[in-house]
Design a protein around this motif. Structure first.
Motif, PDB file in Angstrom:
ATOM      1  N   PRO A   1     -16.129  65.747  55.954  1.00  0.00           N
ATOM      2  CA  PRO A   1     -16.516  65.984  54.553  1.00  0.00           C
ATOM      3  C   PRO A   1     -17.775  66.829  54.380  1.00  0.00           C
ATOM      4  O   PRO A   1     -17.815  67.721  53.530  1.00  0.00           O
ATOM      5  N   ARG A   2     -18.811  66.571  55.197  1.00  0.00           N
ATOM      6  CA  ARG A   2     -20.058  67.325  55.028  1.00  0.00           C
ATOM      7  C   ARG A   2     -19.844  68.805  55.351  1.00  0.00           C
ATOM      8  O   ARG A   2     -20.253  69.682  54.580  1.00  0.00           O
TER       9      ARG A   2
ATOM     10  N   SER B   1     -15.059  74.469  51.050  1.00  0.00           N
ATOM     11  CA  SER B   1     -13.613  74.359  51.222  1.00  0.00           C
ATOM     12  C   SER B   1     -13.207  72.881  51.368  1.00  0.00           C
ATOM     13  O   SER B   1     -13.135  72.374  52.496  1.00  0.00           O
ATOM     14  N   PRO B   2     -13.026  72.209  50.239  1.00  0.00           N
ATOM     15  CA  PRO B   2     -13.126  72.665  48.845  1.00  0.00           C
ATOM     16  C   PRO B   2     -14.570  72.631  48.352  1.00  0.00           C
ATOM     17  O   PRO B   2     -15.427  72.000  48.971  1.00  0.00           O
ATOM     18  N   PRO B   3     -14.840  73.265  47.223  1.00  0.00           N
ATOM     19  CA  PRO B   3     -16.222  73.349  46.721  1.00  0.00           C
ATOM     20  C   PRO B   3     -16.629  72.085  45.975  1.00  0.00           C
ATOM     21  O   PRO B   3     -16.931  72.109  44.782  1.00  0.00           O
ATOM     22  N   TRP B   4     -16.611  70.961  46.684  1.00  0.00           N
ATOM     23  CA  TRP B   4     -16.969  69.669  46.105  1.00  0.00           C
ATOM     24  C   TRP B   4     -18.124  69.055  46.897  1.00  0.00           C
ATOM     25  O   TRP B   4     -18.351  69.403  48.055  1.00  0.00           O
ATOM     26  N   PRO B   5     -18.794  68.110  46.313  1.00  0.00           N
ATOM     27  CA  PRO B   5     -19.795  67.355  47.081  1.00  0.00           C
ATOM     28  C   PRO B   5     -19.123  66.572  48.213  1.00  0.00           C
ATOM     29  O   PRO B   5     -17.934  66.220  48.127  1.00  0.00           O
ATOM     30  N   ARG B   6     -19.905  66.313  49.229  1.00  0.00           N
ATOM     31  CA  ARG B   6     -19.371  65.579  50.377  1.00  0.00           C
ATOM     32  C   ARG B   6     -18.727  64.267  49.967  1.00  0.00           C
ATOM     33  O   ARG B   6     -17.665  63.892  50.462  1.00  0.00           O
ATOM     34  N   ARG B   7     -19.386  63.558  49.058  1.00  0.00           N
ATOM     35  CA  ARG B   7     -18.904  62.241  48.654  1.00  0.00           C
ATOM     36  C   ARG B   7     -17.523  62.320  48.006  1.00  0.00           C
ATOM     37  O   ARG B   7     -16.665  61.466  48.237  1.00  0.00           O
ATOM     38  N   LYS B   8     -17.284  63.343  47.197  1.00  0.00           N
ATOM     39  CA  LYS B   8     -15.987  63.485  46.532  1.00  0.00           C
ATOM     40  C   LYS B   8     -14.881  63.743  47.553  1.00  0.00           C
ATOM     41  O   LYS B   8     -13.770  63.213  47.441  1.00  0.00           O
TER      42      LYS B   8
ATOM     43  N   LEU C   1     -14.141  60.437  49.322  1.00  0.00           N
ATOM     44  CA  LEU C   1     -13.377  59.520  48.475  1.00  0.00           C
ATOM     45  C   LEU C   1     -11.912  59.943  48.375  1.00  0.00           C
ATOM     46  O   LEU C   1     -10.997  59.108  48.412  1.00  0.00           O
ATOM     47  N   ALA C   2     -11.673  61.248  48.270  1.00  0.00           N
ATOM     48  CA  ALA C   2     -10.292  61.750  48.209  1.00  0.00           C
ATOM     49  C   ALA C   2      -9.563  61.459  49.514  1.00  0.00           C
ATOM     50  O   ALA C   2      -8.387  61.070  49.525  1.00  0.00           O
ATOM     51  N   ARG C   3     -10.259  61.649  50.636  1.00  0.00           N
ATOM     52  CA  ARG C   3      -9.676  61.302  51.941  1.00  0.00           C
ATOM     53  C   ARG C   3      -9.303  59.828  51.994  1.00  0.00           C
ATOM     54  O   ARG C   3      -8.217  59.464  52.471  1.00  0.00           O
ATOM     55  N   ASP C   4     -10.167  58.962  51.490  1.00  0.00           N
ATOM     56  CA  ASP C   4      -9.919  57.525  51.539  1.00  0.00           C
ATOM     57  C   ASP C   4      -8.722  57.129  50.679  1.00  0.00           C
ATOM     58  O   ASP C   4      -7.975  56.209  51.020  1.00  0.00           O
ATOM     59  N   VAL C   5      -8.520  57.816  49.570  1.00  0.00           N
ATOM     60  CA  VAL C   5      -7.340  57.546  48.737  1.00  0.00           C
ATOM     61  C   VAL C   5      -6.065  57.875  49.518  1.00  0.00           C
ATOM     62  O   VAL C   5      -5.086  57.118  49.504  1.00  0.00           O
ATOM     63  N   LEU C   6      -6.086  58.997  50.218  1.00  0.00           N
ATOM     64  CA  LEU C   6      -4.912  59.388  51.009  1.00  0.00           C
ATOM     65  C   LEU C   6      -4.650  58.392  52.128  1.00  0.00           C
ATOM     66  O   LEU C   6      -3.493  58.112  52.468  1.00  0.00           O
ATOM     67  N   LEU C   7      -5.696  57.838  52.696  1.00  0.00           N
ATOM     68  CA  LEU C   7      -5.532  56.807  53.726  1.00  0.00           C
ATOM     69  C   LEU C   7      -4.988  55.514  53.117  1.00  0.00           C
ATOM     70  O   LEU C   7      -4.050  54.919  53.644  1.00  0.00           O
ATOM     71  N   ASP C   8      -5.559  55.103  52.002  1.00  0.00           N
ATOM     72  CA  ASP C   8      -5.152  53.847  51.371  1.00  0.00           C
ATOM     73  C   ASP C   8      -3.704  53.894  50.911  1.00  0.00           C
ATOM     74  O   ASP C   8      -2.991  52.883  50.973  1.00  0.00           O
TER      75      ASP C   8
END
Length: 355
Positions: free
Chosen positions: A283-284, A291-298, A301-308
């Motif tokens: 993420p960092r 790539s994508p132009p988001w903060p690391r935290r976002k 969180l998106a990765r964790d949704v895909l895992l969940d």
């Protein structure tokens, strides 16, 4: 001696076109099995590698005079249901996994995989089947006759005339030169929904097209089948449907519509890594690269949704400050419970109407 060499004589004496098969994988052990004859069957048994085969295959349809109703479920109730629909029969077979096969006299039926909605039944008037006493080493069991035997072949009756749905009413014998390709392609489009893979559809196409008065070449038959399968696999097989089918991407969008960042990230991973066994997610580093132009935290969180939700599987967990985690795509479509056939909400319809 293998199962095939021990029993091929009985089937050949009964006039059946048999050939050796790999019973566990349900695959013919010879090329040209579609042209099997009793004489060729005996010839295959003289070759040691084929003689040792653990399975006996029979060509279904015109050459054997047999249509099989394959009940892909365990239990006497399913056999009773099949007999009520298709009529009584003198030959019933139990498979190595405890399921059932009912034999009838062939009466022009083609190969229909799951032609009845909600019923685990195939009608095999083409292709091949595995016959007793073929042995499944992985199951430690054999195919066997529950009732009847090869001596009862002459007693077989055809399936009831009203048993089959009118999925494709035109007979292949009526297809003439100039309409063969279009008719075969349309038939393949109708049958593709009932096939597990393109090879099964090619088998269906070969069987149906073989009855043309002026047969197509094998290359052309395969081309039609592969074209239809591409439409089916891409979710573009609308032939005979009242509304378009939903493809896999549609269902993924439905499941992740409430998590747009996770959906966008999933599409990016598919674009970059769809052919890789696994890939890293950092993420960092991704945020710093835009790539994508988001903060690391976002991104995390998106990765964790895909895992969940089961879209990604963690292969190697991340080590903070040391290494990124490694992940792979799930091999199956996650079961979200979302009803993909529901209409959009009234509010959404109203907005769309005023767009």
């Amino acid at each position: 001696m293998g199962i095939y060499s021990q029993h091929v004589g009985q089937y050949a004496d009964a006039g059946l076109p048999v050939f050796p098969v790999d019973a566990r994988n349900k695959r013919p052990s010879v090329k040209g099995w579609q042209k099997a004859t009793p004489r060729r069957a005996r010839g295959w048994a003289t070759k040691s590698d084929l003689a040792n085969a653990d399975g006996i295959g029979i060509v279904m349809g015109k050459s054997s005079g047999i249509t099989e109703v394959d009940v892909d479920a365990v239990g006497g109730a399913w056999i009773t249901a099949a007999r009520e629909r298709f009529g009584d029969t003198s030959i019933i077979i139990r498979t190595a996994s405890g399921k059932a096969k009912l034999w009838y006299r062939h009466n022009g039926e083609g190969r229909h995989i799951r032609p009845f909605h909600g019923l685990p039944i195939d009608v095999l008037g083409g292709g091949f089947t595995i016959a007793p006493p073929s042995w499944r080493d992985d199951l430690g069991a054999s195919y066997s006759f529950v009732s009847g035997s090869l001596d009862d072949l002459s007693k077989l009756r055809p399936i009831r005339s009203d048993a089959m749905p009118g999925t494709f009413t035109r007979a292949p014998e009526a297809v003439q030169r100039g309409e063969r390709n279009d008719s075969l392609w349309r038939y393949c489009m109708a049958q593709a929904r009932h096939c597990d893979d393109v090879e099964a559809l090619i088998d269906v196409a070969v069987t149906w097209a073989s009855a043309f008065p002026d047969p197509l070449g094998a290359v052309e038959v395969e081309r039609c089948a592969r074209s239809a399968w591409q439409y089916e696999s891409e979710g573009r097989n609308y032939l005979g449907l009242r509304k378009p089918q939903l493809n896999t991407q549609d269902k993924i969008m439905d499941d992740l519509i409430d998590q747009p960042e996770a959906y966008a990230l999933y599409l990016m991973f598919q674009r970059w890594h769809s052919h890789r066994p696994f890939f890293a997610i950092a993420p960092r580093a991704m945020s710093e690269a835009g790539s994508p132009p988001w903060p690391r935290r976002k991104i995390a969180l998106a990765r964790d949704v895909l895992l969940d939700r089961g879209y990604l599987i963690e292969v190697v967990p991340p080590r903070r400050g040391v290494s990124a985690g490694h992940y792979r795509f799930s091999g199956e479509m996650p079961g979200s419970g979302h009803n993909h056939n529901t209409f959009p909400s009234s509010a959404l319809v109203e907005v769309a109407g005023h767009a």
